[in-house]
Design an enzyme around this catalytic site. Sequence first.
Site, PDB file in Angstrom:
ATOM      1  N   HIS A  59       0.872  -1.180   0.000  1.00 32.15           N
ATOM      2  CA  HIS A  59       0.000   0.000   0.000  1.00 32.15           C
ATOM      3  C   HIS A  59       0.909   1.230   0.000  1.00 32.15           C
ATOM      4  O   HIS A  59       1.743   1.391   0.896  1.00 32.15           O
ATOM      5  CB  HIS A  59      -0.919  -0.021   1.231  1.00 32.15           C
ATOM      6  N   GLU A  62       1.796   3.676   3.069  1.00 35.35           N
ATOM      7  CA  GLU A  62       2.243   3.104   4.351  1.00 35.35           C
ATOM      8  C   GLU A  62       3.761   3.205   4.401  1.00 35.35           C
ATOM      9  O   GLU A  62       4.500   2.278   4.060  1.00 35.35           O
ATOM     10  CB  GLU A  62       1.721   1.664   4.468  1.00 35.35           C
ATOM     11  N   HIS A 151       3.226  -3.500   6.894  1.00 35.45           N
ATOM     12  CA  HIS A 151       2.164  -2.519   6.641  1.00 35.45           C
ATOM     13  C   HIS A 151       1.998  -1.570   7.821  1.00 35.45           C
ATOM     14  O   HIS A 151       2.474  -1.850   8.917  1.00 35.45           O
ATOM     15  CB  HIS A 151       0.811  -3.235   6.471  1.00 35.45           C
ATOM     16  N   GLU A 215       1.378  -5.452  10.966  1.00 28.27           N
ATOM     17  CA  GLU A 215       0.776  -4.122  11.078  1.00 28.27           C
ATOM     18  C   GLU A 215       1.538  -3.380  12.164  1.00 28.27           C
ATOM     19  O   GLU A 215       1.595  -3.821  13.318  1.00 28.27           O
ATOM     20  CB  GLU A 215      -0.707  -4.227  11.456  1.00 28.27           C
TER      21      GLU A 215
HETATM   22  O1  LIG Z   1      -6.175  -0.363   8.117  1.00 31.34           O
HETATM   23  C1  LIG Z   1      -6.787  -1.076   7.340  1.00 31.34           C
HETATM   24  O2  LIG Z   1      -8.031  -1.091   7.276  1.00 31.34           O
HETATM   25  C2  LIG Z   1      -6.049  -1.994   6.413  1.00 31.34           C
HETATM   26  C3  LIG Z   1      -4.619  -2.199   6.794  1.00 31.34           C
HETATM   27  C4  LIG Z   1      -4.036  -3.180   5.822  1.00 31.34           C
HETATM   28  O3  LIG Z   1      -3.611  -2.783   4.762  1.00 31.34           O
HETATM   29  N1  LIG Z   1      -4.089  -4.443   6.192  1.00 31.34           N
HETATM   30  C5  LIG Z   1      -3.762  -5.505   5.300  1.00 31.34           C
HETATM   31  C6  LIG Z   1      -3.924  -6.820   5.991  1.00 31.34           C
HETATM   32  C7  LIG Z   1      -3.551  -7.964   5.084  1.00 31.34           C
HETATM   33  C8  LIG Z   1      -3.906  -9.333   5.643  1.00 31.34           C
HETATM   34  O4  LIG Z   1      -5.101  -9.578   5.845  1.00 31.34           O
HETATM   35  O5  LIG Z   1      -2.988 -10.149   5.829  1.00 31.34           O
HETATM   36  C9  LIG Z   1      -4.720  -5.418   4.131  1.00 31.34           C
HETATM   37  O6  LIG Z   1      -5.901  -5.094   4.362  1.00 31.34           O
HETATM   38  O7  LIG Z   1      -4.291  -5.670   3.012  1.00 31.34           O
HETATM   39 ZN   LIG Z   2      -1.470  -2.087   4.194  1.00 31.13          ZN
END
Ligand SMILES: O=C(O)CCC(=O)N[C@@H](CCC(=O)O)C(=O)O
Ligand SMILES: [Zn+2]
EC number: 3.5.1.96
Length: 335
Positions: A59, A62, A151, A215
């Site tokens: 992303h 980030e 992330h 995260e």
């Molecule tokens: O803050 C958010 O709502 C999204 C943060 C983010 O980018 N999280 C990843 C997690 C990936 C996973 O589920 O392994 C995403 O949503 O892509």
């Molecule tokens: Zn992300």
Amino acid sequence: MLALGKLLELTLTDHEPAEKTQVTPKGVRLRWLGEGALEVRPPESEDCGLDLLLSAGIHGNETAPIELLERLLHGVANSTIKPRARVLFLFGNPAAIRKGERFIEQDINRLFNGRHELSSGFEALRAAELEQFARVFFSKPERGRLHYDLHTAIRGSKIEQFALYPFKEGRKHSRRELARLAAAGMEAVLLQSKSSITFSAFTYEQLDAEAFTLELGKARPFGQNEQVNLDKLEQRLIRIIEGTEPEVDDALDGLKLFSVAREIIKHSDSFHLHLPADIENFAELSKGYLLAEDLAETRWVVEEEGARIIFPNPKVKNGLRAGILIVPDSGQRLG
Ligand SMILES: O=C(O)CCC(=O)N[C@@H](CCC(=O)O)C(=O)O
Ligand SMILES: [Zn+2]
């Protein structure tokens, strides 16, 4: 410092380096593989047998994880970090990083595990390319395979740093890897219970790597990440890269475990999420709470004891995850 250490600068300016391979005075080989992709190889005599993939910028907004990878790469390129692991550094979505946006046309982290084949456009092509970089990198037999996809989140969080651990039928989540994450500063891990279309799910499910989405705090622009403290993770990554990690035992050190109760999927434009805009990740929701509504009188009501919400986002495209309802996990099924 070797010029290839400036992978971020090359990526931000969309430049191909004049020299694709460079070697440090200690015999560490840096090889530019394509936009935002650089492989680091230690001298054969020093190789500790681990292949480590570090990705960030999947992303584009980030930035704290991107800055962390840049620091590590500078360390390798000026020989203050002495690698004994093979490392692949990947900046996931260069065009989005240049714009400082999560994505350009579509979320690249919903295009892995074959999804890019059903789609088109810039991000679909890049997801296919990232899969190929990872596939080639993890193609050497009998080596350890580890992937951290770094992330930061859209919103604040009651638990600042946490990991998501992908799922594959018949494969157990590793207690040892959880202990390693605890030592790297992660406070919680979400154990997934179904296949997914994220980058870490791809390397976990198809390439046999231990793989995690990490995260690490709240997403902010470049240079504004003082509040994201990555010291513990950075120290641990340096030790993993240098092959000097202390023996990891099974102690989870207070690490909180969660599993997925339900994924909230947005089916239509009528989807409505009943949460305050400033709700934090891991906010607790009481039983009976009406979480969301969608067309055809679909209602998402919390039924689970100890439920919490992460990644609530009503703005996702129809058909995608608009939040995850999670519950505490006892860790009884760890391997
Ligand atoms: O803050 C958010 O709502 C999204 C943060 C983010 O980018 N999280 C990843 C997690 C990936 C996973 O589920 O392994 C995403 O949503 O892509
Ligand atoms: Zn992300």
